[in-house]
Write an enzyme that holds these catalytic residues in place. Structure first.
Site: not given
Ligand code: GLU
Length: 447
Positions: A71, A107, A193, A224, A368
């Site tokens: 994820k 990622k 977040t 955001n 998420s």
């Molecule tokens: N990009 C966000 C993070 O770094 C969210 C990742 C997600 O929701 O999978 O945590």
């Protein structure tokens, strides 16, 4: 292992090894966590509006899936490279373990400044990326989401392309999170977040018996995460005195009227002196800027004398070069990897606590998880229910991290320790490594 200056992956592995030793983690577990399980590099040719072909570089790094499907977000940024992707993927593995949700870490990214592309070019690039990843992603193996410079529109293009490639198979929406509400997105995801970070801050202050009223906050980064956090902090009685974006920022010692600033930015305003609306005089907002307002650089923002400094942009902002000048009493990391290990040592000596990224910004991936759960069961929850689950989760996780804290008081090491214990338990149970006499599969390491 890359040791280049301020290599994010080196930051990860050095902290991993240090904490691994201090909690007597199984060396094979640390070795497994020191490398990503899979690295995917793709060339992304797209047709520009002019008819020419441009080729961009894309990545997806799948770090670890011991606790569940990979994820993590996808970012579009000129700094994207393999080292950064590996670090960000590894931090996702730790982050999902810290908040105890059933995911691993991944990622992705494309090396691009998205401002350079038209909307149509951006859509072609997004689709090409998903086509190239093929079946490496999916609702039970790897679930991408937004990150720096990506948003719900890009998730909508991702979803459509993935669905097209898979003959419009059902449950396809659960392959991505951070989608628009109309395409199966979750209420509360956009601000998650920010709300998660605010909750961690409040819980930390409550647990350490500190007052919350009127604390001053400086926020670096107004995407955001930074803008939602600033808005919610303002509503909760904190005084947001400074904000900045990539070009620079504004500072008002009396506090900024954040909703008015956000509104002005939405109407095309730039974050400069003209947007410096002071908090106390709402009537004045929009008519004139205040004299005590200062236009400041990002560097100046980081060095302001405030109660809480919130880096909410990208990695390597607090480094050995500026850590000695930091005057904040507390740092809340809403960006991933904003503090280098050398800077962390200096902050430790100065006794400035750092609430680490893998706890502080985990609200996004937590919602998420709720989005994915709702997609899979095709049953949708109210925003109130989601926010209250999120707040509870972040409060619990903050307490979990605080209870791991060692006498040195370093909260990053505490969060790593908690994550490593949980990952070790899963890997032992799966039989990925042979237990030592002191490891009882099914139980966490003894303290
Ligand atoms: N990009 C966000 C993070 O770094 C969210 C990742 C997600 O929701 O999978 O945590």
């Amino acid at each position: 292992m890359s040791k280049k200056k301020n290599s994010p992956f080196f930051s990860f592995t050095s902290t991993l090894e240090q904490v691994g030793r201090s909690i007597d983690a199984h060396p094979d577990i640390i070795a497994l966590l020191s490398v990503p399980q899979k690295v995917i590099e793709v060339e992304l040719p797209i047709e520009k509006d002019t008819g020419e072909i441009a080729i961009y570089q894309g990545y997806r790094v799948q770090h670890n899936n011991a606790r569940g499907p990979y994820k993590g977000g996808v970012r579009f940024h000129p700094n994207v490279d393999l080292d950064e992707m590996k670090a960000l993927a590894a931090w996702m593995t730790l982050k999902t373990a810290v908040v105890n949700i059933p995911f691993g870490g991944a990622k992705g990214g494309i090396t691009i400044d998205p401002q350079q592309l038209s909307d149509r070019e951006l859509q072609r690039l997004a689709r090409r990326y998903i086509a190239q990843l093929g079946n490496n992603i999916g609702p039970t193996n790897d679930i991408p989401a937004p990150d720096v410079n990506t948003n719900s529109q890009i998730m909508a293009w991702f979803t459509d392309e993935y669905s097209r490639l898979n003959n419009h198979h059902e449950h396809i929406t659960a392959t991505f999170t951070g989608k628009p509400i109309a395409l199966g997105g979750s209420l509360g995801r956009e601000a998650a977040t920010g709300l998660g970070g605010l909750t961690v801050l409040q819980e930390y202050l409550a647990q350490t018996k500190q007052t919350q009223s009127n604390l001053t906050i400086a926020v670096q980064g107004f995407g955001n995460v930074g803008s939602n956090f600033a808005c919610l902090a303002d509503q909760s009685g904190f005084k947001v005195v400074a904000i900045s974006d990539a070009e620079g920022g504004i500072y008002h010692p009396q506090g900024l009227d954040i909703p008015s600033v956000i509104k002005a930015i939405q109407h095309g305003g730039k974050l400069d002196r003209n947007l410096c609306y002071p908090k106390l005089s709402v009537e004045q907002a929009g008519s004139s800027a205040d004299d005590s307002c200062q236009q400041i650089s990002n560097q100046e923002l980081l060095e302001l004398k405030v109660d809480v400094l919130v880096p909410a942009a990208i990695e390597n902002q607090i480094t050995a070069d500026n850590a000695a000048q930091i005057q904040a009493r507390l740092i809340l990391e809403l960006a991933n990897g904003p503090t280098t290990p050398a800077a962390q040592d200096i902050l430790d000596q100065k006794k400035i606590p750092v609430i680490p990224d893998i706890l502080a910004n985990a609200g996004g991936v937590t919602v998420s998880y709720y989005e994915w759960t709702q997609n899979i069961q095709n049953l949708y929850w109210s925003e109130k229910a989601i926010n209250s689950k999120l707040r509870q989760k972040m409060q619990e996780s903050t307490r979990d991290v605080l209870s791991e804290q060692s006498p040195s008081g370093n909260l990053r090491q505490a969060a790593y320790a908690l994550a490593i214990r949980r990952l070790q338990q899963s890997m032992l149970l799966r039989g990925w490594v042979r237990p030592r006499p002191q490891d009882t599969a099914g139980h966490s390491l003894s303290h």
